[in-house]
Design an enzyme around this catalytic site. Structure first.
Site, mmCIF file in Angstrom:
data_model
loop_
_atom_site.group_PDB
_atom_site.id
_atom_site.type_symbol
_atom_site.label_atom_id
_atom_site.label_comp_id
_atom_site.label_asym_id
_atom_site.label_seq_id
_atom_site.Cartn_x
_atom_site.Cartn_y
_atom_site.Cartn_z
ATOM 1 N N HIS A 69 0.858 -1.181 0.000
ATOM 2 C CA HIS A 69 0.000 0.000 0.000
ATOM 3 C C HIS A 69 0.893 1.229 0.000
ATOM 4 O O HIS A 69 1.709 1.414 0.906
ATOM 5 C CB HIS A 69 -0.923 0.021 1.222
ATOM 6 N N CYS A 70 0.745 2.072 -1.010
ATOM 7 C CA CYS A 70 1.608 3.234 -1.170
ATOM 8 C C CYS A 70 0.874 4.493 -0.694
ATOM 9 O O CYS A 70 -0.163 4.857 -1.262
ATOM 10 C CB CYS A 70 2.026 3.403 -2.630
#
Length: 353
Positions: A69-70
């Protein structure tokens, strides 16, 4: 050229952000009902986790071929946007290198015309250039400071984002994700710990870097497959990785240790009241903290010197059936001694150190 870099960078950035990684359909089950025994079940999505998918706590959905997850795109990097995200990581450093070259040449040419060399000193006159023609854009002290600051940002971005691009390309050329690389490492540790003699073979490595590259990057821009079924190498089948994940889950349950909370903990990231060492050694991770009340039972799976990670044990159906996992201070708990047959605490339990 700078406009071209800007357009390409923003296009891939927003594509990674708004296209998204692709999610496992809610309520998804495999075509063959007997295959459910090889898969994990997600209580939040009310569906089975397809091969290579993982549940993201931030997105609150099971993500197909999840890499991570960025926070910079406020989305997960996965099946549908892996190529756009990686191209963004490539183009951003290239654009910054181009900008750095312009900044360096600008400062060099402007300062060269303003430097006076003496016998004992070197003086820089920022008021005006000694040579004609004068620059179209005035280059004073403020312009020099702004150019130097922008050069620092460009070089910093080149190094930081460039390293992320190298990391992404390493996993892409082996047809893995960052999570799958970690699963493979844990598989080796599990086999070595139990001395089972088995060999874990990563099933999605096509044996060729070009074939692995083509699994993510295509001329159409649309990745191959549907995100649920994947081609596998000889000697493996579609659920080789999920079976290994189930083995690691079972191994984690065996190795986990039960603790009981002896102090309340509010769940803050850096608790002031739990000691100076606990405050300054808080885990540098996006993983959550869990609030504890005195008497809560926790199943700890890993830990640091002053912190532990685990899952709160639900003692009643009134808790809602929602899993609470996260970090908590080691100072707030003690090892819970209990009889495995009766599940009752035994006398003489001692506080863990």
């Amino acid at each position: 050229m700078l406009l071209n870099w800007t357009v390409m960078i923003l296009y891939n950035y927003f594509s990674a952000m708004f296209v998204g990684p692709g999610y496992v359909p809610l309520g998804w089950t495999p075509e063959k009902s007997q295959d459910c025994m090889y898969l994990q079940y997600c209580k939040v999505c009310q569906s089975y986790k397809a091969p290579r998918s993982h549940h993201c706590r931030k997105c609150n959905r099971c993500v197909m071929k999840m890499d991570h997850h960025c926070p910079w795109i406020n989305n997960c990097c996965g099946y549908q946007n892996h190529a756009s995200f990686t191209l963004f990581l490539l183009l951003a450093p290239l654009g910054c290198i181009h900008a750095s070259f312009i900044f360096i040449m600008t400062m060099y040419t402007q300062l060269y015309n303003r430097i006076s060399f003496g016998w004992s000193s070197v003086k820089i006159d920022m008021s005006a250039a000694k040579r004609d023609p004068r620059p179209i854009i005035p280059f004073g002290l403020s312009a020099f400071a702004a150019s130097l600051f922008a050069l620092g940002l460009a070089l910093g971005t080149t190094i930081a984002v460039g390293m992320l691009f190298i990391i992404q390309m390493k996993v892409i050329l082996t047809n893995k994700t960052s999570i799958e690389s970690w699963i493979e490492e844990k598989a080796k540790d599990r086999i070595q710990y139990y001395q089972t003699g088995e060999t874990f073979i990563f099933p999605y490595d096509m044996g060729s870097k070009w074939k692995n590259f083509r699994q993510v990057f295509t001329w159409s821009g649309i990745p191959e497959g549907d995100g649920l079924d994947w081609p596998v190498r000889d000697g493996c089948h579609q659920y080789s990785l999920t079976i290994e994940q189930l083995k690691q889950k079972a191994d984690k349950r065996v190795r986990s240790v039960r603790y009981r909370a002896i102090e309340d903990y509010s769940g803050v990231c850096c608790p002031v009241t739990k000691g100076v060492k606990t405050f300054f050694t808080t885990p540098c991770t996006e993983e959550p903290r869990i609030a504890l009340s005195k008497g809560d039972l926790i199943l700890a799976t890993r830990g640091l010197k002053h912190w532990m990670y685990g899952e709160k044990i639900l003692v009643s159906a009134a808790d809602g059936g929602i899993r609470e996992r996260g970090w908590f201070p080691r100072k707030c708990v003690e090892k819970y001694q209990y009889d495995s047959e009766t599940d009752q605490p035994v006398d003489g339990e001692k506080k863990s150190k």
